[in-house]
Design a protein around this motif. Structure first.
Motif, PDB file in Angstrom:
ATOM      1  N   THR A 502       0.819  -1.215   0.000  1.00  0.00           N
ATOM      2  CA  THR A 502       0.000   0.000   0.000  1.00  0.00           C
ATOM      3  C   THR A 502       0.847   1.258   0.000  1.00  0.00           C
ATOM      4  N   VAL A 503       2.013   1.232   0.643  1.00  0.00           N
ATOM      5  CA  VAL A 503       2.887   2.413   0.625  1.00  0.00           C
ATOM      6  C   VAL A 503       3.385   2.670  -0.791  1.00  0.00           C
ATOM      7  N   ILE A 504       3.717   1.615  -1.517  1.00  0.00           N
ATOM      8  CA  ILE A 504       4.138   1.774  -2.912  1.00  0.00           C
ATOM      9  C   ILE A 504       3.026   2.431  -3.726  1.00  0.00           C
ATOM     10  N   ALA A 505       1.800   1.961  -3.532  1.00  0.00           N
ATOM     11  CA  ALA A 505       0.669   2.491  -4.290  1.00  0.00           C
ATOM     12  C   ALA A 505       0.206   3.846  -3.777  1.00  0.00           C
ATOM     13  N   ALA A 506       0.574   4.209  -2.546  1.00  0.00           N
ATOM     14  CA  ALA A 506       0.093   5.458  -1.948  1.00  0.00           C
ATOM     15  C   ALA A 506       0.572   6.679  -2.709  1.00  0.00           C
ATOM     16  N   ALA A 507       1.685   6.547  -3.437  1.00  0.00           N
ATOM     17  CA  ALA A 507       2.180   7.691  -4.199  1.00  0.00           C
ATOM     18  C   ALA A 507       1.222   8.103  -5.293  1.00  0.00           C
ATOM     19  N   ARG A 508       0.283   7.218  -5.658  1.00  0.00           N
ATOM     20  CA  ARG A 508      -0.626   7.523  -6.759  1.00  0.00           C
ATOM     21  C   ARG A 508      -2.088   7.393  -6.368  1.00  0.00           C
ATOM     22  N   SER A 509      -2.389   7.037  -5.138  1.00  0.00           N
ATOM     23  CA  SER A 509      -3.774   6.748  -4.790  1.00  0.00           C
ATOM     24  C   SER A 509      -4.073   7.165  -3.363  1.00  0.00           C
ATOM     25  N   TRP A 510      -5.106   7.987  -3.194  1.00  0.00           N
ATOM     26  CA  TRP A 510      -5.538   8.363  -1.853  1.00  0.00           C
ATOM     27  C   TRP A 510      -6.031   7.150  -1.074  1.00  0.00           C
ATOM     28  N   SER A 511      -6.742   6.256  -1.751  1.00  0.00           N
ATOM     29  CA  SER A 511      -7.273   5.080  -1.078  1.00  0.00           C
ATOM     30  C   SER A 511      -6.148   4.203  -0.546  1.00  0.00           C
ATOM     31  N   ALA A 512      -5.131   3.962  -1.373  1.00  0.00           N
ATOM     32  CA  ALA A 512      -3.997   3.165  -0.919  1.00  0.00           C
ATOM     33  C   ALA A 512      -3.246   3.871   0.196  1.00  0.00           C
ATOM     34  N   GLY A 513      -3.139   5.201   0.110  1.00  0.00           N
ATOM     35  CA  GLY A 513      -2.461   5.946   1.176  1.00  0.00           C
ATOM     36  C   GLY A 513      -3.176   5.824   2.509  1.00  0.00           C
ATOM     37  N   ALA A 514      -4.511   5.875   2.477  1.00  0.00           N
ATOM     38  CA  ALA A 514      -5.274   5.719   3.724  1.00  0.00           C
ATOM     39  C   ALA A 514      -5.137   4.308   4.270  1.00  0.00           C
ATOM     40  N   ALA A 515      -5.159   3.308   3.383  1.00  0.00           N
ATOM     41  CA  ALA A 515      -4.953   1.930   3.831  1.00  0.00           C
ATOM     42  C   ALA A 515      -3.567   1.763   4.424  1.00  0.00           C
ATOM     43  N   ALA A 516      -2.572   2.389   3.797  1.00  0.00           N
ATOM     44  CA  ALA A 516      -1.210   2.329   4.335  1.00  0.00           C
ATOM     45  C   ALA A 516      -1.138   2.985   5.710  1.00  0.00           C
ATOM     46  N   ALA A 517      -1.885   4.065   5.896  1.00  0.00           N
ATOM     47  CA  ALA A 517      -1.887   4.747   7.203  1.00  0.00           C
ATOM     48  C   ALA A 517      -2.458   3.843   8.288  1.00  0.00           C
ATOM     49  N   LEU A 518      -3.536   3.129   7.972  1.00  0.00           N
ATOM     50  CA  LEU A 518      -4.123   2.220   8.949  1.00  0.00           C
ATOM     51  C   LEU A 518      -3.175   1.060   9.250  1.00  0.00           C
TER      52      LEU A 518
END
Length: 939
Positions: A502-518
Motif C-alpha cells: 500500500t505504501v508503494i501504491a500510496a504515491a498515486r492513490s488516496w485510497s492506498a495511502g489511507a490503507a497504508a496509514a491504517l
C-alpha cells in the motif's frame, strides 16, 4: 440611430494577453464608442499598456480588486450619465474578441428589444476551434452548470440562443438595466457573477441570450482573473462558496434561517462524501466555504436587491434550469470517482494460474498440521499470551485512556496495542479470546497471501512470487514469535507485506495511502521498536516521490494520534525511550547475539536448533547447520545488487540492513522486568523487516534469472523449510510455552468469586531462582492481554500501593508474619493468596519456606492445590466495599476517544475503495457541474 457602446476593459497582471486584446478592439468592424480601462492592482506592465492604448477614461483600483468590483468602480467613477440605448461591453485582459464580435452582439439585441444581456461564445485562447464556455444554467439545488465546455466548435450550437445565463467575460449589457440591478453581486467576486446577474435580469422581466456568431477568446475561467494558475481544490472552494451564497440569496421565506443553521452540518456530511470519493483536498474548501457563507454580510443587501427589482416569480426561469434527470445523466457521465479508478494496482501474475492459490493452500495445510492441536480450543495462553477480556465492550473500554486494573490499578493512557486487540477480538465478538486461536490457525496462509501479492509488484513471472510467499510464511522470526506468544510481532509480520504494497501504491492513490496509514498504525502499535525504521523508509520514499508528498505524509497521522496519549505520559515522567517497550505481558527470554540476529534467530535458542543440539549433544553444530541452510536465500538476496533490476534489489537490501540494525538495537534495550529477570525488547518484528528485505531482494534475483531460476528457487525453499524444522515440530510435540487453555489466569475457584466481585484481589507469590519471591496483585478473574500497560511494566517508581503489596508479600512469606498482614489485606481488598510452583531449578527452597509460613498463618484458610499453585483464602475480608465499577477516566477519556475516532473514521472513509460507473452522456450540451470539482490524479 445606432446604440452607444462603452467597452470596459479590466486587467490585473494581464500583460501576456493585453496586447492582443487591445489590437482586437481596434480592429472591430463595429468599434466601441468609448473605452474605459481599469488596472486592478497589476504588478506587471499592464498599467502602462492600458495607458498607451489612449482610452477614453483610465482608472485604477486597489490591489486584488475583483473583476466585478473593478467594473462597478468604472461605471460609478468613469462613465458620464447614461444615455438612451447605451450598452456596456465587459472584457477581461485575456478576452480577445474576433473582428465581428461586437457587431454580432449588437445585431442580436437590436432585433430583440426585450433582451438586456447578451453573451458571446467564449473560445479557448490556445485552441481557437474549441469552445471554452457557452451558456450557463443551474440545477434545482443551485449548482452552476456550464452548458457547453471544451467542445470542438462545429456550429452545433449556433441555433441555441435563449439560455438562462451567460458568462461575465464578453457580456454585453444594457446600461439602464445594469444600473437598476446594481451590477454584479459583491458577494460573488469572480465565479457565478455573470450567472447571478443574468438570473436577476430575467426575474426583472428581461431576456438573456447567447450569440453563437460572436466569438471572444478566454484563457480560463473567472476564478483565474489575475492568476496564472489555481489548484483544483481552491477552484472547488471558490465555486462552492459562490453556490452557497446564491442559495442564501435566492431562498424565500424562512428558508434562509434553516439554510444558515444547516451550513456546517451539511459541510461535514459533504466532507465525508469527498473522502469517500477519494478527494481529501476538497475537505478544507467545504468547511471554509460553509463558514464564510455563515458570516457573509453581503447576503441581506443582495436579497433586498432581488426584491426591489423582481417582476416575475422563480417559476419564470424554471424551464431554463437543468432538470434532475439531466443532472443525474451528467453525474453518470463522469469517467471516474476520485483518483483510484485511474490508477489501479497492476498485478502481473494471475492469482489462480500464477501459483497464488496453490501457495496459500500449501501454507494452510502446514498451518493446520503445525497448530492443529488448537483446533478444538477456545483460548490459547502461555508465554507472552494472556486471554482477552470476556466481552467486546470491555475490550473497547481499554482503548485510548482510562482505568487499568494491572497491579494496584491506575488511570492513564492505554497502549496502542489495545486498539489492535479490540479490533481482533471484535471479529469473534461472541468469544474475543477465540480470535487469537483463529489467528494462529490462519496465520500461515494469510502471511503467504500477503507476501505473494507484494511480490507481484516486483516480479512479472509466476515463480518468484510463489517462492517469496513460501519463504515468508516459514520465516524463522515469525514462527519463533508464534511459539513464544509474542502476538504483536506475529501480527506485524503478517501486515508488513500489505504495508509495503500500500505504501508503494500510496504515491498515486488516496485510497492506498489511507490503507497504508491504517496498516502503519497497526504495525507500530504491535511493535513500537520498528517505528524508527519504518519512518526512515517512508521519508526516503517521500524524497524519491516529491510530487506525491501530500499523499505520503499522511501515512503517519493515525499512528501519531494513536500514540499521542502514551507519548505525553512517558515524556511527562521523563522516560521517552520506554515508548519502544513491547506491549503485552512482559516475558523474559535469552537475548540473541548480533551474529544470531544476522541469521534471523530471535533468541539464543537459534530458531529451535539450540534444543536440537542439547538433545543430540551437537554443541555448536546445530546452529551452524541452521546458518548453512540459509545460505541459498542470502546468496540470492545479495545477488540482487548486481543483476538487471538492481534499482529494486538495492532498496530491498537496504530494508534488510535497516531491519537488522533495528533488531540489534532492540535486543540491547531493557525497559521492564519479569520477576527477577530483565526483559529486553523482542526483536521478532525487526527481524521480520529484515526478512522482508531479503525476500524482496531474492525475488528480484529470481526475476532476472528467468527460466534458469527453477533450481535455485527449489533449493532455497527446501533449505528454508529444513532450517525451520525445529520450529515446526515443537508445536506438534507440545514443547512450546503457548498451549490451549481454559481462559482462566487464576484458579477456577478465584475465577468464580471474581466473576461476581470484580474488585477482589489475589496476591500471587512466585519463587525466583535467585532466592527471592516475586509478588503480583491481580483483580477479579485475573489480568487480560488487552489491559496490560507499558506505563505499568516500565515504571521504575514504587507507588505506595506497590510498596504495600511488596511488604505484604514479605510478611506472608515470613514465619514470623507481622500483625499488619490482615490490615493490609483488608485495605487492599485481597481475598486470596496463590503460591506458584517452583518452576525453575533452585527455587524449591524458597517455595517451601513460603508454604510453611502461609500454612502457619492463622488468618488464612487453605483451599488446596489448584494445579496453578497452592491457594489460600482470607475469610475475614468484608463482603462489602469491594470496587464493582472502575473509574471511567473522566473528560480526558472522552477527548482521547473522540480524537481517535475522528482520525480513524477519516482514514477508513479514504481507504474504502469506490469505483464510479462509466456511462457516456447522451446530452452533448452538458460536460461538467462546477459544484463537484475534485482533485485530479496527477500520476
Amino acid at each position: 440611430m445606432q446604440p452607444r457602446v462603452t467597452a470596459i476593459l479590466v486587467a490585473r497582471n494581464g500583460e501576456a494577453y493585453l496586447g492582443q486584446t487591445l489590437a482586437a478592439l481596434n480592429s472591430q468592424t463595429r468599434r466601441p464608442d468609448a473605452l474605459v480601462t481599469v488596472d486592478a492592482g497589476s504588478r506587471d506592465d499592464s498599467a502602462s499598456m492600458l495607458a498607451a492604448a489612449a482610452p477614453t477614461q483610465a482608472i485604477s483600483t486597489a490591489a486584488r480588486s475583483s473583476f466585478g468590483s473593478s467594473i462597478e468602480r468604472a461605471t460609478r467613477v468613469a462613465l458620464p450619465p447614461a444615455v438612451p440605448d447605451e450598452w456596456l461591453w465587459l472584457l477581461g485582459a485575456d478576452n480577445v474578441p474576433a473582428s465581428g464580435a461586437l457587431a454580432a452582439l449588437l445585431g442580436a439585441v437590436e432585433i430583440a428589444p426585450s433582451v438586456a444581456v447578451a453573451g458571446p461564445k467564449l473560445m479557448r485562447s490556445d485552441e481557437a476551434d474549441i469552445i471554452a464556455r457557452y451558456g450557463e444554467s443551474i440545477t434545482r439545488y443551485g449548482a452552476s452548470v456550464v452548458l457547453v465546455e471544451n467542445e470542438l466548435d462545429q456550429a452545433q450550437y449556433d441555433g441555441q440562443s435563449d439560455i438562462l445565463a451567460v458568462s461575465a467575460a464578453g457580456m454585453l449589457v444594457r446600461r439602464s438595466v445594469w444600473d437598476a440591478l446594481g451590477g454584479f453581486d459583491p458577494g460573488l467576486p469572480s465565479v457565478d457573477a455573470g450567472l447571478d446577474f443574468s438570473v436577476r435580469a430575467r426575474l426583472a422581466g428581461y431576456r438573456v441570450i447567447g450569440v453563437p456568431t460572436s466569438r471572444v477568446s478566454s484563457a480560463g475561467g473567472p476564478e483565474l482573473f489575475g492568476r496564472t494558475s489555481l489548484s483544483s481544490a481552491a477552484s472547488a472552494r471558490v465555486r462552492r462558496r459562490a453556490q452557497l451564497h446564491r442559495r442564501m440569496v435566492y431562498a424565500r421565506g424562512l428558508a434562509p434561517l434553516f439554510l444558515w443553521l444547516s451550513l456546517v452540518p451539511i459541510a461535514i456530511l459533504r466532507c465525508l462524501l469527498q473522502l469517500l470519493r477519494k478527494q481529501p483536498g476538497l475537505v478544507g474548501g467545504e468547511l471554509a466555504a460553509a463558514f464564510a457563507t455563515a458570516f457573509d454580510g453581503t447576503v441581506p443587501a443582495a436579497r433586498r436587491q432581488i426584491r426591489r427589482n423582481r417582476k416575475f416569480g422563480w417559476q419564470a426561469i424554471a424551464p431554463l434550469r437543468i432538470s434532475p434527470a439531466l443532472a443525474r445523466e451528467r453525474r453518470a457521465s463522469r469517467s471516474t470517482v476520485g483518483d483510484d479508478a485511474a490508477v489501479p494496482l497492476r498485478v502481473r501474475a494471475s492469482f489462480v494460474s500464477g501459483g497464488g492459490v496453490a501457495v496459500v493452500l500449501v501454507a494452510a495445510v502446514i498451518g493446520v498440521i503445525v497448530f492443529g492441536r488448537f483446533l478444538g480450543a477456545t483460548v490459547i495462553q502461555g508465554g507472552a499470551l494472556l486471554p482477552l477480556s470476556p466481552t467486546v465492550a470491555q475490550l473497547w473500554a481499554n482503548v485510548g485512556y482510562g482505568w487499568h486494573s494491572v497491579g494496584s490499578g491506575f488511570v492513564g493512557a492505554s497502549d496502542p496495542f489495545a486498539a489492535v486487540l479490540a479490533v481482533l477480538g471484535s471479529i469473534t465478538f461472541w468469544a474475543p479470546s477465540f480470535s487469537i486461536v483463529l489467528l494462529y490457525l490462519v496465520a500461515l496462509p494469510v502471511t503467504a497471501l500477503g507476501a505473494w501479492w507484494c511480490a507481484t509488484r516486483v516480479a512479472s513471472r509466476a515463480w518468484p512470487p510463489a517462492i517469496a510467499a513460501l519463504v515468508w510464511a516459514v520465516a524463522p522470526p515469525f514462527l519463533s514469535s508464534m511459539e513464544q506468544g509474542q502476538l504483536g510481532a506475529v501480527i506485524a509480520h503478517i501486515l508488513l507485506p500489505w504495508l509495503a504494497l500500500t505504501v508503494i501504491a500510496a504515491a498515486r492513490s488516496w485510497s492506498a495511502g489511507a490503507a497504508a496509514a491504517l496498516l502503519f498504525a497497526a504495525v507500530a502499535a504491535c511493535s513500537p521498536s520498528v517505528v524508527p525504521a519504518l519512518v526512515v523508509l517512508l521519508v526516503v520514499w517521500m524524497a524519491v516521490n516529491p510530487p506525491r508528498v501530500h499523499r505520503l505524509i499522511g501515512i503517519v497521522i493515525p499512528a501519531a494520534a494513536l500514540f499521542a496519549p502514551l507519548i505525553y505520559a512517558q515524556v511527562q515522567r521523563g522516560t521517552p525511550l520506554d515508548l519502544f517497550a513491547d506491549p503485552g505481558l512482559p516475558t523474559a527470554h535469552t537475548p540473541a547475539s548480533s551474529l544470531q540476529l544476522a541469521i534471523g534467530a530471535a533468541d539464543a535458542g537459534v530458531s529451535g536448533w539450540g534444543s536440537v543440539q542439547s538433545v543430540f549433544g551437537l554443541s555448536v553444530i546445530g546452529p551452524l547447520v541452521y546458518a548453512v541452510l540459509l545460505v541459498p536465500l542470502l546468496l540470492l538476496a545479495l545477488a540482487a545488487a548486481f543483476v538487471p533490476g538492481s534499482s529494486r534489489g538495492i532498496p530491498a537490501l537496504v530494508i534488510a540492513l535497516l531491519g537488522f540494525g533495528t533488531a540489534v538495537a532492540a535486543a540491547s534495550f531493557s525497559f521492564s522486568t519479569s520477576g527477577a529477570s530483565t526483559v529486553t525488547i523482542w526483536p521478532g518484528a525487526a527481524l521480520s523487516l529484515m526478512w522482508l528485505g531479503l525476500t524482496g531482494a531474492m525475488v528480484v534475483t529470481l526475476e532476472a534469472m528467468g527460466r534458469g531460476a527453477g533450481v535455485p528457487a527449489f533449493v532455497t525453499v527446501l533449505a528454508s523449510a529444513i532450517a525451520v524444522a525445529p520450529l515446526l515440530v515443537a508445536p506438534l510435540a507440545a514443547s512450546t510455552p503457548v498451549e490451549a487453555g481454559s481462559g482462566g489466569v487464576l484458579p477456577a475457584y478465584v475465577d468464580a468469586v471474581g466473576a461476581t466481585k470484580p474488585g477482589i484481589g489475589t496476591i500471587i507469590l512466585t519463587p525466583q531462582q535467585d532466592g527471592s519471591l516475586g509478588a503480583q496483585l491481580q483483580r477479579g478473574a485475573g489480568d487480560t492481554l488487552d489491559d496490560q500497560s507499558t506505563l505499568a511494566s516500565t515504571s521504575r517508581a514504587l507507588t505506595p500501593e506497590r510498596k504495600s503489596v511488596l511488604s505484604l508479600a514479605g510478611n506472608l512469606a515470613s514465619r514470623t508474619g507481622l500483625d499488619t498482614t490482615t490490615t493490609t489485606m483488608t485495605s487492599q481488598r485481597i481475598g486470596f493468596v496463590l503460591l506458584g510452583s517452583p518452576g525453575v531449578h533452585g527455587a524449591q527452597a524458597v517455595h517451601d519456606r513460603a508454604e510453611d509460613a502461609l500454612k502457619g498463618n492463622a488468618a488464612l484458610a487453605f483451599v488446596g492445590d489448584t494445579g496453578q499453585g497452592l491457594l489460600w483464602r482470607y475469610p475475614a475480608l468484608p463482603q462489602t466495599g469491594l470496587r464493582d465499577a472502575a473509574p471511567s477516566g473522566g473528560p480526558a477519556r472522552s477527548w482521547v476517544l473522540g480524537g481517535l475516532g475522528a482520525v480513524f473514521l477519516l482514514a477508513l472513509l479514504l481507504a474504502v475503495p469506490i469505483r464510479g460507473g462509466r456511462r457516456r452522456s447522451s446530452v452533448a450540451t452538458v460536460t461538467d457541474e462546477r459544484a463537484t470539482l475534485g482533485e485530479d490524479d496527477d500520476a
